[in-house]
Write a protein that holds these residues in place. Structure first.
Motif, PDB file in Angstrom:
ATOM      1  N   ASP A   1     -50.398  59.248  84.295  1.00  0.00           N
ATOM      2  CA  ASP A   1     -51.786  59.118  83.842  1.00  0.00           C
ATOM      3  C   ASP A   1     -52.504  60.458  83.874  1.00  0.00           C
ATOM      4  N   LYS A   2     -52.297  61.231  84.954  1.00  0.00           N
ATOM      5  CA  LYS A   2     -52.929  62.550  85.039  1.00  0.00           C
ATOM      6  C   LYS A   2     -52.446  63.450  83.905  1.00  0.00           C
ATOM      7  N   GLU A   3     -51.156  63.427  83.625  1.00  0.00           N
ATOM      8  CA  GLU A   3     -50.606  64.251  82.540  1.00  0.00           C
ATOM      9  C   GLU A   3     -51.159  63.796  81.191  1.00  0.00           C
ATOM     10  N   ARG A   4     -51.254  62.493  80.996  1.00  0.00           N
ATOM     11  CA  ARG A   4     -51.790  61.964  79.742  1.00  0.00           C
ATOM     12  C   ARG A   4     -53.249  62.396  79.556  1.00  0.00           C
ATOM     13  N   LEU A   5     -54.041  62.308  80.617  1.00  0.00           N
ATOM     14  CA  LEU A   5     -55.438  62.726  80.536  1.00  0.00           C
ATOM     15  C   LEU A   5     -55.558  64.234  80.296  1.00  0.00           C
ATOM     16  N   ARG A   6     -54.681  65.020  80.927  1.00  0.00           N
ATOM     17  CA  ARG A   6     -54.696  66.471  80.718  1.00  0.00           C
ATOM     18  C   ARG A   6     -54.394  66.801  79.265  1.00  0.00           C
ATOM     19  N   MET A   7     -53.401  66.133  78.693  1.00  0.00           N
ATOM     20  CA  MET A   7     -53.050  66.375  77.289  1.00  0.00           C
ATOM     21  C   MET A   7     -54.185  65.926  76.368  1.00  0.00           C
ATOM     22  N   LYS A   8     -54.827  64.813  76.710  1.00  0.00           N
ATOM     23  CA  LYS A   8     -55.939  64.307  75.906  1.00  0.00           C
ATOM     24  C   LYS A   8     -57.093  65.316  75.907  1.00  0.00           C
ATOM     25  N   ARG A   9     -57.413  65.862  77.113  1.00  0.00           N
ATOM     26  CA  ARG A   9     -58.476  66.877  77.205  1.00  0.00           C
ATOM     27  C   ARG A   9     -58.110  68.127  76.416  1.00  0.00           C
ATOM     28  N   LYS A  10     -56.856  68.530  76.502  1.00  0.00           N
ATOM     29  CA  LYS A  10     -56.394  69.728  75.789  1.00  0.00           C
ATOM     30  C   LYS A  10     -56.527  69.527  74.282  1.00  0.00           C
ATOM     31  N   MET A  11     -56.109  68.368  73.791  1.00  0.00           N
ATOM     32  CA  MET A  11     -56.203  68.095  72.351  1.00  0.00           C
ATOM     33  C   MET A  11     -57.667  68.027  71.915  1.00  0.00           C
ATOM     34  N   ARG A  12     -58.529  67.425  72.751  1.00  0.00           N
ATOM     35  CA  ARG A  12     -59.948  67.336  72.411  1.00  0.00           C
ATOM     36  C   ARG A  12     -60.564  68.732  72.342  1.00  0.00           C
TER      37      ARG A  12
END
Length: 104
Positions: free
Chosen positions: A48-59
């Motif tokens: 979940d932390k990795e998914r959120l990090r990738m989501k923030r990076k893409m945003r």
């Protein structure tokens, strides 16, 4: 008198051994089951932390791209305005072409 010690009946000894074995087995199973569950839950949190990090990076990348596009539009508008006054300005002064080139 008989000096031979009395032996314990085998039935209760067998029951005690089986009961103790089942109890120890249940405790070990419960312990290792909890350890395994904790590891699985920790892996889920890490995913979940990795998914959120990738989501923030893409945003962030998307916002940066939108900002660059909007800045490009502003720059194009600025140059369009300069180009639109260029014919008028060039009639006023011979050095105006040099000024417009500097602005661009």
């Amino acid at each position: 008198m008989n000096s031979r010690p009395k032996s314990i009946a085998r039935g209760p000894v067998i029951v005690m051994a089986v009961t103790s074995s089942v109890t120890i087995g249940a405790i070990l199973y419960s312990h290792y089951s909890q350890v395994w569950d904790r590891e699985v839950m920790r892996e889920g949190v890490e995913r979940d932390k990795e998914r959120l990090r990738m989501k923030r990076k893409m945003r962030k990348e998307q916002e940066k791209k939108q900002q660059q596009q909007s800045e490009g539009v502003v720059e194009e508008r600025k140059y369009d305005w300069i180009k639109s006054i260029q014919p008028w300005w060039s009639k006023l002064s011979p050095a105006s072409e040099h000024l417009i080139a500097v602005w661009m």
